[in-house]
Design a protein around this motif. Structure first.
Motif, PDB file in Angstrom:
ATOM      1  N   THR A 118      66.257  53.584  87.071  1.00  0.00           N
ATOM      2  CA  THR A 118      66.888  52.801  85.950  1.00  0.00           C
ATOM      3  C   THR A 118      68.217  52.342  86.019  1.00  0.00           C
ATOM      4  N   LEU A 119      68.399  50.999  85.879  1.00  0.00           N
ATOM      5  CA  LEU A 119      69.825  50.292  86.217  1.00  0.00           C
ATOM      6  C   LEU A 119      70.268  49.903  85.025  1.00  0.00           C
ATOM      7  N   ARG A 169      61.513  45.824  85.840  1.00  0.00           N
ATOM      8  CA  ARG A 169      61.267  45.356  84.693  1.00  0.00           C
ATOM      9  C   ARG A 169      62.216  45.554  83.538  1.00  0.00           C
ATOM     10  N   ALA A 170      62.526  44.612  82.758  1.00  0.00           N
ATOM     11  CA  ALA A 170      63.654  44.734  81.706  1.00  0.00           C
ATOM     12  C   ALA A 170      62.908  45.589  80.606  1.00  0.00           C
ATOM     13  N   ALA A 171      63.986  46.283  80.026  1.00  0.00           N
ATOM     14  CA  ALA A 171      63.775  47.212  78.885  1.00  0.00           C
ATOM     15  C   ALA A 171      64.983  47.321  78.094  1.00  0.00           C
ATOM     16  N   GLY A 172      64.749  47.703  76.823  1.00  0.00           N
ATOM     17  CA  GLY A 172      65.762  47.886  75.783  1.00  0.00           C
ATOM     18  C   GLY A 172      66.452  46.426  75.496  1.00  0.00           C
ATOM     19  N   GLY A 173      65.577  45.195  75.498  1.00  0.00           N
ATOM     20  CA  GLY A 173      66.166  44.000  75.129  1.00  0.00           C
ATOM     21  C   GLY A 173      66.867  43.193  76.177  1.00  0.00           C
ATOM     22  N   GLY A 174      66.889  43.991  77.414  1.00  0.00           N
ATOM     23  CA  GLY A 174      67.367  43.532  78.491  1.00  0.00           C
ATOM     24  C   GLY A 174      68.828  44.437  78.809  1.00  0.00           C
ATOM     25  N   ASP A 175      69.093  45.311  78.484  1.00  0.00           N
ATOM     26  CA  ASP A 175      70.165  46.249  78.402  1.00  0.00           C
ATOM     27  C   ASP A 175      69.745  47.299  79.798  1.00  0.00           C
ATOM     28  N   HIS A 176      68.944  47.312  80.187  1.00  0.00           N
ATOM     29  CA  HIS A 176      68.616  47.937  81.494  1.00  0.00           C
ATOM     30  C   HIS A 176      67.452  47.508  82.065  1.00  0.00           C
ATOM     31  N   TYR A 177      67.205  47.932  83.407  1.00  0.00           N
ATOM     32  CA  TYR A 177      66.165  47.612  84.226  1.00  0.00           C
ATOM     33  C   TYR A 177      65.498  48.933  84.691  1.00  0.00           C
ATOM     34  N   THR A 178      64.109  49.078  84.722  1.00  0.00           N
ATOM     35  CA  THR A 178      63.427  50.187  85.715  1.00  0.00           C
ATOM     36  C   THR A 178      62.503  49.725  86.655  1.00  0.00           C
ATOM     37  N   VAL A 179      62.354  50.621  87.608  1.00  0.00           N
ATOM     38  CA  VAL A 179      61.388  50.199  88.791  1.00  0.00           C
ATOM     39  C   VAL A 179      60.968  51.636  89.034  1.00  0.00           C
ATOM     40  N   ASP A 180      59.704  51.646  89.636  1.00  0.00           N
ATOM     41  CA  ASP A 180      58.989  53.004  90.117  1.00  0.00           C
ATOM     42  C   ASP A 180      58.637  52.534  91.645  1.00  0.00           C
ATOM     43  N   ILE A 181      59.386  53.522  92.508  1.00  0.00           N
ATOM     44  CA  ILE A 181      59.640  53.206  93.785  1.00  0.00           C
ATOM     45  C   ILE A 181      58.771  54.400  94.729  1.00  0.00           C
ATOM     46  N   THR A 182      57.687  55.014  94.078  1.00  0.00           N
ATOM     47  CA  THR A 182      57.130  56.241  94.511  1.00  0.00           C
ATOM     48  C   THR A 182      56.823  56.201  95.931  1.00  0.00           C
ATOM     49  N   ALA A 199      66.774  48.242  98.702  1.00  0.00           N
ATOM     50  CA  ALA A 199      67.409  47.101  98.470  1.00  0.00           C
ATOM     51  C   ALA A 199      66.783  46.544  96.981  1.00  0.00           C
ATOM     52  N   ILE A 200      67.757  46.246  95.972  1.00  0.00           N
ATOM     53  CA  ILE A 200      67.420  45.709  94.886  1.00  0.00           C
ATOM     54  C   ILE A 200      67.837  44.083  95.071  1.00  0.00           C
ATOM     55  N   THR A 201      66.667  43.193  95.019  1.00  0.00           N
ATOM     56  CA  THR A 201      66.879  41.748  95.577  1.00  0.00           C
ATOM     57  C   THR A 201      65.902  41.003  94.901  1.00  0.00           C
ATOM     58  N   ALA A 226      68.152  59.091  89.605  1.00  0.00           N
ATOM     59  CA  ALA A 226      66.921  58.619  89.628  1.00  0.00           C
ATOM     60  C   ALA A 226      66.066  59.999  89.116  1.00  0.00           C
ATOM     61  N   SER A 227      64.772  59.502  88.292  1.00  0.00           N
ATOM     62  CA  SER A 227      64.126  60.719  87.576  1.00  0.00           C
ATOM     63  C   SER A 227      62.794  60.859  88.738  1.00  0.00           C
ATOM     64  N   VAL A 228      62.747  62.045  89.492  1.00  0.00           N
ATOM     65  CA  VAL A 228      61.815  62.220  90.487  1.00  0.00           C
ATOM     66  C   VAL A 228      60.699  63.165  89.876  1.00  0.00           C
ATOM     67  N   THR A 229      59.430  63.147  90.009  1.00  0.00           N
ATOM     68  CA  THR A 229      58.541  64.177  89.751  1.00  0.00           C
ATOM     69  C   THR A 229      57.507  64.345  91.220  1.00  0.00           C
ATOM     70  N   TYR A 230      57.915  65.617  91.845  1.00  0.00           N
ATOM     71  CA  TYR A 230      57.213  65.868  93.035  1.00  0.00           C
ATOM     72  C   TYR A 230      56.587  67.350  93.003  1.00  0.00           C
ATOM     73  N   ILE A 231      55.742  67.310  93.896  1.00  0.00           N
ATOM     74  CA  ILE A 231      54.849  68.651  94.331  1.00  0.00           C
ATOM     75  C   ILE A 231      55.500  69.252  95.411  1.00  0.00           C
ATOM     76  N   PRO A 232      55.929  70.475  95.421  1.00  0.00           N
ATOM     77  CA  PRO A 232      56.293  70.967  96.973  1.00  0.00           C
ATOM     78  C   PRO A 232      55.340  71.240  97.853  1.00  0.00           C
ATOM     79  N   PRO A 233      55.582  71.043  99.128  1.00  0.00           N
ATOM     80  CA  PRO A 233      54.666  71.522 100.040  1.00  0.00           C
ATOM     81  C   PRO A 233      54.261  72.823  99.939  1.00  0.00           C
ATOM     82  N   GLU A 234      52.695  73.097 100.450  1.00  0.00           N
ATOM     83  CA  GLU A 234      52.130  74.475 100.532  1.00  0.00           C
ATOM     84  C   GLU A 234      52.984  75.210 101.768  1.00  0.00           C
TER      85      GLU A 234
END
Length: 353
Positions: A118-119, A169-182, A199-201, A226-234
């Protein structure tokens, strides 16, 4: 007959009630293993076409950076559309932002299910047509460094952008942008992979829309995460290869009689340079079975003990033989007509006459 089948029906119903929740329990355990954390930005910079890399054709860098009045000090910017190559500069957008995240909290080999960046947009910056901005997030191919000041565009790293890259994607009326780079972040936690950032370009397909988006302020970027959700390796019995591509030998099994242990090596991790060669496994000659042998003592100037025993026996034998032969009775008994016995008999006969 009905009363006979009733207990069976109750038993099947009970088993079914126990078996049905099993998939639910498995999926719940799998979901429980997922963890959500925030990872901070470890490095950020932006590159601007208006920042000269050299003075004219001299190849000498200017004594000071040229500030962009539309971007407050400490902010980041992205601007388009794509511009053709000119004055020694490659083709590309007017401005690009680069971010790298610290993934020390995410174990290598994890499965990332979500990685959202989120930027925030700085209201004090000059953002032209931010809603219509066509920005994407793409992988970085080469190393880079810089600060929050605009760097020369000719020194920016190489990226792997295309029209299929994730879009902001613009959110909050353009006051921030989000992108999922999973998908991109998953590569960063692969064993022996390099985390070169994102790179944000501008979208390479944009050749007409003029825009600029200024991210900030600097106080907000200092705490960007950044907010990250992950599953640890076995857990694994054998640990994976270390970062950096070192070759790790497998532990050799305990040696058994008549066999020679063979040392094997892990294959090179994918993506390693071609000039790095894996050392060949050592060649070991087959083992010849060991035959028990009697060790003979070394030569010596003194005769062995057996020699002295044989010598003593021979001396005793000779002595005994000599004693027996010297006895006149034995001589007479053995040879009555020979030697001393004969002479005595002749003398005795003479005396009698």
């Amino acid at each position: 007959m009905r009363s006979t089948h009733l207990p069976r029906l109750f038993l099947l119903a009970a088993l079914g009630s126990v078996a049905l929740p099993v998939p639910v329990l498995l999926s719940s355990a799998h979901a429980a293993a997922a963890r959500t954390i925030t990872v901070p930005v470890s490095q950020a910079s932006w590159f601007w076409r208006g920042q000269p890399g050299a003075i004219g054709s001299t190849g000498i860098a200017p004594p000071a950076q040229v500030p962009d009045a539309s971007v407050p000090n400490g902010d980041l910017a992205v601007a388009g559309p794509e511009a053709p190559a000119a004055a020694g500069l490659p083709a590309g957008p007017v401005a690009e932002t680069y971010l790298a995240f610290d993934l020390a909290q995410v174990p290598v080999g994890s499965t990332i299910t979500s990685f959202v960046v989120t930027l925030p947009v700085d209201a004090k910056g000059v953002s032209a047509d931010p809603i219509g901005a066509s920005m994407i997030a793409c992988p970085v191919r080469t190393g880079w460094a810089g600060g929050l000041q605009a760097s020369a565009y000719g020194g920016k790293p190489t990226d792997g952008c295309d029209v299929h890259s994730p879009k902001l994607r613009a959110a909050g009326g353009g006051d921030h942008y989000t992108v999922d780079i999973t998908d991109l972040a998953q590569r960063w936690v692969t064993p022996n992979a390099l985390n070169l950032g994102v790179a944000i370009t501008d979208n390479p397909a944009n050749s007409t829309t003029i825009y600029q988006v200024v991210f900030g302020p600097a106080s907000a970027l200092a705490h960007l995460a950044a907010s990250v959700t992950y599953i640890p390796p076995e857990p694994q019995d054998v640990p994976p290869p270390t970062a950096g591509g070192a070759v790790v030998p497998r532990p050799a099994p305990a040696p058994t009689p008549g066999h020679v242990p063979v040392i094997t090596f892990e294959p090179l991790p994918p993506g390693m340079p071609a000039e790095v060669a894996q050392p060949p496994a050592p060649t070991v000659a087959p083992v010849t079975p060991v035959v028990a042998m009697t060790v003979q003592p070394g030569d010596s100037s003194a005769p062995p003990l057996g020699f002295w025993i044989a010598l003593i026996l021979i001396v005793l034998l000779l002595g005994t033989t000599t004693f027996v032969l010297a006895d006149p009775r034995n001589a007479t008994a053995i040879h009555p007509d020979r030697g001393v016995a004969k002479a005595l008999r002749s003398r005795l006969t003479t005396m009698r006459r």
